[in-house]
Scaffold this active site. Sequence first.
Site, PDB file in Angstrom:
ATOM      1  N   THR A   2       0.784  -1.057   0.042  1.00  0.00           N
ATOM      2  CA  THR A   2      -0.024  -0.263   0.027  1.00  0.00           C
ATOM      3  C   THR A   2       1.043   1.343  -0.082  1.00  0.00           C
ATOM      4  O   THR A   2       0.445   2.048  -0.767  1.00  0.00           O
ATOM      5  CB  THR A   2      -1.096   0.173   1.525  1.00  0.00           C
ATOM      6  OG1 THR A   2      -1.561  -0.959   1.245  1.00  0.00           O
ATOM      7  CG2 THR A   2      -1.960   1.160   1.156  1.00  0.00           C
ATOM      8  N   CYS A   3       1.800   1.430   0.752  1.00  0.00           N
ATOM      9  CA  CYS A   3       2.673   2.393   0.933  1.00  0.00           C
ATOM     10  C   CYS A   3       3.275   2.574  -0.588  1.00  0.00           C
ATOM     11  O   CYS A   3       3.669   3.691  -0.840  1.00  0.00           O
ATOM     12  CB  CYS A   3       3.863   2.145   1.793  1.00  0.00           C
ATOM     13  SG  CYS A   3       3.409   1.877   3.624  1.00  0.00           S
TER      14      CYS A   3
END
Length: 163
Positions: free
Chosen positions: A48-49
């Site tokens: 996600t990052c």
Amino acid sequence: MPIKIGDSIPSLTLQKITDDAPASITTESLFGGRKVVVFGVPGAFTPTCTRNHLPGFVENRETIRASGIDEIVCVSVNDHHVMKAWAKDRDALGKITFIADWDCAFTKALGLDADLSAGGLGVRSLRYSMIVDDGAVTALNLEDNPGQATVSGAAALLEMLGD
């Protein structure tokens, strides 16, 4: 207790990623007399990052800066080697300021740490974004789900800056 709007950023020395070795920078010099966007991520290279959170800030950096922001800072509980590799891999070194919170001191001082041991990550940062004006928090966006980057993403922050 997590930092909140109106609170001051605690006094600490941080590790800023550069082209060479990491450089020490104090929170006073990073935030004093300036308007800074900070976003915290659970980990460099995590899905996600890497796919959702960082790209929005890199892609929208000029628009964010044109809204009166002096600097955009990404913080993660990783060592400086990992943060530099991630910044280079994402073509973001020199575009976004990367802070390696290797010992979680900054994240813990903000009260934004979380034990993500169940996912194999250990103690890391919650996912957030905030605006810091002359050392004081003026906006704070905490994600309820660390696997999402909506509330704390660049698009949400841009909406706030447009108000």
